[in-house]
Design a protein around this motif. Sequence first.
Motif, PDB file in Angstrom:
ATOM      1  N   ALA A 392       4.067  -8.408  -7.091  1.00  0.00           N
ATOM      2  CA  ALA A 392       2.842  -7.620  -6.948  1.00  0.00           C
ATOM      3  C   ALA A 392       2.434  -7.505  -5.485  1.00  0.00           C
ATOM      4  N   ILE A 393       2.500  -8.609  -4.758  1.00  0.00           N
ATOM      5  CA  ILE A 393       2.126  -8.608  -3.340  1.00  0.00           C
ATOM      6  C   ILE A 393       3.104  -7.766  -2.525  1.00  0.00           C
ATOM      7  N   PHE A 394       4.404  -7.943  -2.795  1.00  0.00           N
ATOM      8  CA  PHE A 394       5.412  -7.216  -2.009  1.00  0.00           C
ATOM      9  C   PHE A 394       5.237  -5.709  -2.136  1.00  0.00           C
ATOM     10  N   PHE A 395       5.103  -5.220  -3.368  1.00  0.00           N
ATOM     11  CA  PHE A 395       5.034  -3.773  -3.555  1.00  0.00           C
ATOM     12  C   PHE A 395       3.681  -3.187  -3.150  1.00  0.00           C
ATOM     13  N   SER A 396       2.644  -4.018  -3.114  1.00  0.00           N
ATOM     14  CA  SER A 396       1.367  -3.536  -2.591  1.00  0.00           C
ATOM     15  C   SER A 396       1.450  -3.324  -1.083  1.00  0.00           C
ATOM     16  N   MET A 397       2.305  -4.114  -0.418  1.00  0.00           N
ATOM     17  CA  MET A 397       2.502  -3.993   1.028  1.00  0.00           C
ATOM     18  C   MET A 397       3.536  -2.909   1.370  1.00  0.00           C
ATOM     19  N   LEU A 398       4.559  -2.771   0.515  1.00  0.00           N
ATOM     20  CA  LEU A 398       5.684  -1.888   0.822  1.00  0.00           C
ATOM     21  C   LEU A 398       5.236  -0.460   1.099  1.00  0.00           C
ATOM     22  N   ARG A 399       4.471   0.117   0.167  1.00  0.00           N
ATOM     23  CA  ARG A 399       4.157   1.549   0.282  1.00  0.00           C
ATOM     24  C   ARG A 399       3.253   1.851   1.463  1.00  0.00           C
ATOM     25  N   LYS A 400       2.200   1.040   1.643  1.00  0.00           N
ATOM     26  CA  LYS A 400       1.212   1.353   2.674  1.00  0.00           C
ATOM     27  C   LYS A 400       1.617   0.852   4.066  1.00  0.00           C
ATOM     28  N   VAL A 401       1.979  -0.416   4.152  1.00  0.00           N
ATOM     29  CA  VAL A 401       2.221  -1.020   5.467  1.00  0.00           C
ATOM     30  C   VAL A 401       3.614  -0.704   6.001  1.00  0.00           C
ATOM     31  N   ILE A 402       4.620  -0.839   5.136  1.00  0.00           N
ATOM     32  CA  ILE A 402       6.004  -0.681   5.605  1.00  0.00           C
ATOM     33  C   ILE A 402       6.427   0.784   5.665  1.00  0.00           C
ATOM     34  N   ILE A 403       5.872   1.637   4.768  1.00  0.00           N
ATOM     35  CA  ILE A 403       6.310   3.037   4.721  1.00  0.00           C
ATOM     36  C   ILE A 403       5.262   3.989   5.309  1.00  0.00           C
ATOM     37  N   VAL A 404       4.043   4.014   4.746  1.00  0.00           N
ATOM     38  CA  VAL A 404       3.052   5.010   5.159  1.00  0.00           C
ATOM     39  C   VAL A 404       2.646   4.858   6.622  1.00  0.00           C
ATOM     40  N   ALA A 405       2.300   3.641   7.030  1.00  0.00           N
ATOM     41  CA  ALA A 405       1.781   3.440   8.396  1.00  0.00           C
ATOM     42  C   ALA A 405       2.764   3.909   9.477  1.00  0.00           C
ATOM     43  N   PRO A 406       4.038   3.472   9.442  1.00  0.00           N
ATOM     44  CA  PRO A 406       4.975   3.962  10.470  1.00  0.00           C
ATOM     45  C   PRO A 406       5.204   5.471  10.405  1.00  0.00           C
ATOM     46  N   LEU A 407       5.322   6.017   9.171  1.00  0.00           N
ATOM     47  CA  LEU A 407       5.561   7.457   9.038  1.00  0.00           C
ATOM     48  C   LEU A 407       4.381   8.269   9.553  1.00  0.00           C
ATOM     49  N   THR A 408       3.168   7.761   9.365  1.00  0.00           N
ATOM     50  CA  THR A 408       1.974   8.465   9.847  1.00  0.00           C
ATOM     51  C   THR A 408       2.015   8.632  11.366  1.00  0.00           C
ATOM     52  N   ILE A 409       2.602   7.664  12.035  1.00  0.00           N
ATOM     53  CA  ILE A 409       2.717   7.729  13.504  1.00  0.00           C
ATOM     54  C   ILE A 409       3.942   8.535  13.932  1.00  0.00           C
ATOM     55  N   LEU A 410       5.071   8.324  13.233  1.00  0.00           N
ATOM     56  CA  LEU A 410       6.341   8.903  13.683  1.00  0.00           C
ATOM     57  C   LEU A 410       6.529  10.376  13.309  1.00  0.00           C
ATOM     58  N   LEU A 411       6.188  10.764  12.063  1.00  0.00           N
ATOM     59  CA  LEU A 411       6.450  12.131  11.615  1.00  0.00           C
ATOM     60  C   LEU A 411       5.731  13.194  12.451  1.00  0.00           C
ATOM     61  N   PRO A 412       4.469  12.983  12.855  1.00  0.00           N
ATOM     62  CA  PRO A 412       3.814  14.010  13.689  1.00  0.00           C
ATOM     63  C   PRO A 412       4.482  14.211  15.051  1.00  0.00           C
ATOM     64  N   MET A 413       5.318  13.258  15.470  1.00  0.00           N
ATOM     65  CA  MET A 413       6.023  13.410  16.749  1.00  0.00           C
ATOM     66  C   MET A 413       7.131  14.446  16.670  1.00  0.00           C
TER      67      MET A 413
END
Length: 459
Positions: A392-413
Amino acid sequence: MEQKQKNDFSQGSVVGNIIRLAVPMTLAQLVNVLYNVVDRMYIGRIPENATLALTGLGLCLPIITMVIAFANLYGMGGAPLCSIARGRGEAEEAESIMGNSFTLMMLTGVALMVFCYLFKKPMLYLFGASDVTYPYANDYLTIYLLGTLFVMTGLGMNSFVNSQGFGRVGMLTVVLGAVANIILDPIFIFVLDMGVRGAAIATVISQMLSTVWILTFLTGSRAILRLRLSAMRLKLDRVRRIVTLGTAGFMMSVTNSLVQILCNATLQSTGGDLYVGVMTILNSVREVIQLPISGLTNSAQPVMGFNYGAEEYGRVKQGIRFLSVATIGYTVTAWGLVHLFPVFFIHLFNHEAQLVEAAVPAMRIYFFGFFMMALQMIGQSVFVALGKSRQAIFFSMLRKVIIVAPLTILLPMIPALGTNGVFLAEPVSNFIGGAACFLTMLHIVWRELTRREQLAGQV
């Protein structure tokens, strides 16, 4: 005795038990969303400096979210364990889990209140306050913090009401506070001319009413499990299990807030105020159309947890099947409606032509493959219900912290994407995170349930 039999989730239809809890819980969440919208509308209509007052309230939201996150830590951590213990027939342990969770809420509530009073000024400036907006934020937060214990208790302990099968009582807890706030807000804000301080006073009184209601129920004769002084003494192993399982919900609340701050900051630098407004609308639409999924997955947890504890593994599988079909079916339909009629949903919140024009393509990108978010919520809900804290903890972190946060910064570049990169981060994370969570749940949980079901059949 009759009520205990009624709330024995190992009896009757699994689907019926889930729906019986889902209807009042979803209605309660809907009332809560409406309450938040109406609250902002009132403050936005203060005769003088309405925009500054509304901005001041917005600056307090990260602190309010932090208080709510800790309430979820103990409420969402303790309630599934309580359901599992009750399903095993361990009523005394179930009451001890609830009592320990209550103690943790009280201790943490006091600590949070003291901490926020000591550091509220630097925190508010960190969240973006200026010398002009700080007085409004300070006026609201100074009074709001007085109700910290009421927030912790009203929100956190309501999970234990729902876990016992009293969905209507849980709904009334939310409705009582929301209706009281909607009535008291205009009285304190406009009639008594107290501005944002009046809004804070109305909120504290409303939270207090909800707390009195819920504690009266949990200490009364109607409750299956009662809140007793003897169950409030902390036990280290019990606390560890509560906190470990609750960390998933806690991290979801915290990371949602952090990701939103990150999205707004990136959009501000790449597209300006217009696209920050677009993101506000997208989040508002998502908050509304996601309500039925949240209500259904939250309602399924006590039912699946009880049956897991009662060793009714076939019934747990029935719950997972129903949850999967219902939520995927709903989200596919919602995705279709949002894609076909984006302007309708945007107009619920804003009619400005320039914003609508920018929001239509952004909405179609943001909600692409919306059903994949349902897969994340199904898997997460099953892991929490069965007490599988690590997953439960791992997958709560996976989507937001490991995937969304970096993509939010990188994709607009990427030059071809720009602001669309921020909106694209959500569906990409839904596809990756949703598929990973759901498939892992099937691999771990479904195989375990099948194996235990076969072993039980051999006995």
